[in-house]
Structures are given as C-alpha cells and as structure tokens.
Design an enzyme around this catalytic site. Structure first.
Site, short mmCIF file in Angstrom:
data_model
loop_
_atom_site.label_atom_id
_atom_site.label_comp_id
_atom_site.label_asym_id
_atom_site.label_seq_id
_atom_site.Cartn_x
_atom_site.Cartn_y
_atom_site.Cartn_z
N ASN A 86 49.69 -10.78 14.72
CA ASN A 86 50.53 -11.53 15.64
C ASN A 86 49.70 -11.81 16.89
O ASN A 86 49.29 -10.88 17.58
CB ASN A 86 51.78 -10.72 15.99
N GLN A 93 53.75 -10.89 19.19
CA GLN A 93 52.84 -9.80 19.55
C GLN A 93 53.48 -9.01 20.69
O GLN A 93 53.69 -9.53 21.78
CB GLN A 93 51.47 -10.35 20.00
N HIS A 99 45.45 -6.40 17.12
CA HIS A 99 45.62 -5.48 15.99
C HIS A 99 45.98 -6.26 14.73
O HIS A 99 46.69 -7.26 14.79
CB HIS A 99 46.68 -4.41 16.28
N PHE A 100 45.43 -5.79 13.63
CA PHE A 100 45.69 -6.36 12.32
C PHE A 100 46.58 -5.38 11.55
O PHE A 100 46.20 -4.23 11.34
CB PHE A 100 44.38 -6.61 11.56
N HIS A 101 47.76 -5.85 11.17
CA HIS A 101 48.67 -5.03 10.37
C HIS A 101 48.22 -5.07 8.91
O HIS A 101 47.91 -6.16 8.38
CB HIS A 101 50.09 -5.61 10.42
P1 AMP Z 1 53.03 -6.37 17.20
O1 AMP Z 1 54.45 -6.85 17.23
O2 AMP Z 1 52.18 -7.14 16.24
O3 AMP Z 1 52.44 -6.30 18.59
O4 AMP Z 1 53.10 -4.90 16.61
C1 AMP Z 1 52.94 -3.74 17.37
C2 AMP Z 1 52.97 -2.57 16.40
O5 AMP Z 1 52.51 -1.43 17.08
C3 AMP Z 1 54.38 -2.26 15.87
O6 AMP Z 1 54.38 -2.34 14.45
C4 AMP Z 1 54.63 -0.84 16.37
O7 AMP Z 1 55.35 -0.06 15.44
C5 AMP Z 1 53.22 -0.32 16.57
N1 AMP Z 1 53.11 0.75 17.55
C6 AMP Z 1 53.54 0.73 18.83
N2 AMP Z 1 53.25 1.90 19.44
C7 AMP Z 1 52.61 2.67 18.52
C8 AMP Z 1 52.05 3.99 18.54
N3 AMP Z 1 52.11 4.76 19.64
N4 AMP Z 1 51.48 4.45 17.41
C9 AMP Z 1 51.43 3.67 16.30
N5 AMP Z 1 51.91 2.43 16.23
C10 AMP Z 1 52.52 1.93 17.32
#
Ligand code: AMP
Ligand code: ZN
Length: 137
Positions: A86, A93, A99-101
């Site tokens: 995202n 995002q 970050h890459f999911h």
């Molecule tokens: P995005 O919407 O692409 O920015 O996704 C952010 C991702 O970060 C989400 O899937 C969250 O579950 C993950 N996330 C947020 N905080 C943490 C954390 N402390 N440890 C692991 N994952 C996290």
C-alpha cells in the site's frame, strides 16, 4: 525516524516476531494478520513510500522476497500468496514506513479482493503509456 513504529521495531524498542534480518531488510510477523503467517518485509532505512527509495536499496530489500515467499508457503502450507504494498494514504497505507505484505492464500479463504477493472476508450491507454515513458526518461 523517531516516531515511526517500524523504525522502533527495527531498533528493538518494540518487540516483533522477526523472521529475517539482513543489512538492508527486515521481516516480521504482522500483528493483525489477514491470514496466519502474514509477514511484512521492510527496508531498515526509513522511507515513507516506495518511490522515495534509491533503486539499489529497493533491489536489496526485494531481493529477499523470493526466499521469504517460499518460506511462508513452506511454513504455512498455503497454496499461494498475495504480495501487497500500500503506497500512500489514499492506497490504505497506515504505517508510513515502506512495507511489503506477504499474505498466505488458500482456496475459499476469508480474504476477498475488490478488483474493479475498468476499460480504456479511444487513445487514452496509448496517451498514458506515452506520459509514463516520458516520466521514466
Ligand atoms: P498498511 O495498511 O499497509 O500500512 O499496513 C500496516 C500493517 O502493519 C497492518 O497489517 C498492521 O497489522 C501492521 N502492524 C502495525 N503495527 C504492527 C506491529 N507493532 N507489529 C506488527 N505488525 C504491525
Ligand atoms: Zn520508519
């Protein structure tokens, strides 16, 4: 970056379930998984969006992607993954550190993807292709 949650994870100030750590990249389990085994691959350096990354650094981070995808598939037994990035608030995002999911997928799983494909009319596709080629040069 001081108030970035992912920079804090890399620094060890916030705990994470780390699965990969190299000079350029870090990967850990997503705390809110869309499927069990959902991981995040991130650059060690702070960049908000992928377009801000130097190409060499993006290459070093994404160089870890094939092995990580394979490891997630082996560990979870999933049939495939979605690799999702995202990029920007409008693209959902939430964490402003690239970050890459890596999201495990299986037949008939719970996650659905809204893919509202449109279509071009007239010369619109060729015009946009031309504009993108110009922007790349
Ligand atoms: P995005 O919407 O692409 O920015 O996704 C952010 C991702 O970060 C989400 O899937 C969250 O579950 C993950 N996330 C947020 N905080 C943490 C954390 N402390 N440890 C692991 N994952 C996290
Ligand atoms: Zn950061």
């Amino acid at each position: 970056m001081d108030d970035c949650i992912f920079c804090k994870i890399i620094a060890g100030d916030i705990p994470s379930e780390c699965v990969l750590s190299t000079e350029a990249a870090f990967a850990f389990m997503d705390i809110g998984p869309l499927a069990a085994g959902h991981c995040l691959l991130i650059p060690r350096s702070h960049y908000e969006t992928v377009d801000q990354m130097p190409a060499e650094e993006a290459a070093a981070v994404l160089g870890e992607l094939p092995a990580l995808v394979k490891a997630v598939q082996t560990a979870t037994g999933c049939k495939g993954v979605n690799v999702l990035q995202n990029n920007g608030r409008v693209a959902n995002q939430l964490v402003p550190h690239v970050h890459f999911h890596i999201i495990p997928r299986n037949p008939n799983d719970a996650w659905s993807f809204n893919w509202p494909a449109g279509e071009y009319t007239g010369d619109h596709m060729a015009e946009l292709g031309d504009a993108i080629r110009k922007a790349l040069s």
